[in-house]
Enzyme design. Sequence first.
Site, mmCIF file in Angstrom:
data_model
loop_
_atom_site.group_PDB
_atom_site.id
_atom_site.type_symbol
_atom_site.label_atom_id
_atom_site.label_comp_id
_atom_site.label_asym_id
_atom_site.label_seq_id
_atom_site.Cartn_x
_atom_site.Cartn_y
_atom_site.Cartn_z
ATOM 1 C CE LYS A 56 -0.388 -0.443 5.043
ATOM 2 N NZ LYS A 56 -1.236 -0.957 6.146
ATOM 3 C CE1 TYR A 276 11.845 31.898 6.646
ATOM 4 C CE2 TYR A 276 11.686 29.506 6.468
ATOM 5 C CZ TYR A 276 11.619 30.770 5.887
ATOM 6 O OH TYR A 276 11.341 30.883 4.562
#
Length: 396
Positions: A56, A276
């Site tokens: 999957k 940041y």
Amino acid sequence: MSSSPPATRQRLLERLDSPVPADAAGIVLVDLDALAGNWKSLNRHVAPAACAAVVKADGYGLGAARVIPALREAGADTFFVATLAEARQARHLAPEATLYVLDGVLPGSAQALRETGALPVISSLPEAKDWAALAPSRNQPMQCAFHVDTGLNRLGLSGLEIRALAADMHTMDRLDVRLVMSHLACADEAGNAKNTQQRDVFHQLQPLLPSAPLSLAASDGLMLGADYHFDLVRPGYALYGGQALPGRITPVEPVVEAYARVLQVRDVAPGSTIGYSAAYVAERMMKVAVIAAGYADGTPRHLSTAAGTIGGYVAFSGKPAPIVGRVSMDLITVDITDLEDNIPERGDWAELIGPTITLEDVGMASGTIGYEILTRLSPRFARFYLGGPQPAARGI
Ligand SMILES: *Cc1c(COP(=O)(O)O)cnc(C)c1O
């Protein structure tokens, strides 16, 4: 960073037979021979039980188009996917294989599912009825798997529903149950009493269920012992090299490595901030590598650090180097000051996942599990494959 001794295994990066294109900023390397070897090893480990392959989420992010043919060639003949779209792709890649769809039958999708030739894993009464309704007659029942709940309380038929179904001859006559399965909640903890409880409930439910091969264990469960193997095990993560059960060594080899380029190396003066929010303040003269591996590439933002905190690592030539400051969308900044004699340069590869930094290391450092790291590696990182069957020709 692994506490085990530095790996001596040759990196996949050195084993690639063609050079990585100069414009690739980040890459995922997939060893299809190791993947095939892992399936064979698990298949031996669980014998006389059989081993399926869970593919999957695009083969756990590694590319179902290459993963499924490699597993098929290794000998896998039973595959599990989650969705109908995944079933269509898997059917194309493995026309003869038995395919199970874990999501089962979505409302209105039974006919489309039938067209793939995949079998739904049925977890509820309405699904059972929708699927049975497609049977042309009682003599031509619809093949499927039953998923029974033994305590996970996620998908699965409850004890009440199992009894109701057993009494519903109209539906049961039209279903040909090929597999009865359940799923463990705590198989990543070998000592958890819930494992034996669920196994016992699974046994107790059998007299109420059609007789069919049984399956309980995934990657972690299959390491709990032979009394968890039943007829079929369903590993995903372990096939891709994951160590799903802490404290036990699953007999598999690593399959995946990921690298990103150093875009720039810069000197940062004490007192300056990095990245940041100016979250990281340099406490000394630092050398910092700026690397093309941000959160849009799959580097969890949880690996960010401020000065004095520990987050994630990358590695250069087997030596770990810590992430400093915030992980941004496309970039991370890494402290390479202590690499001294071996300072990386512009264009060099930083190991994100590999012999020095395992999937489990990255999962743990970011407060999640290796599974999430693996399945969230972004398509922006080009995939390169080693070994395995050649990809099928396009445009058939
Ligand atoms: C995903 C999944 C698996 C495979 O789990 P791994 O831990 O990756 O081996 C097996 N069974 C079910 C029901 C699943 O959802």
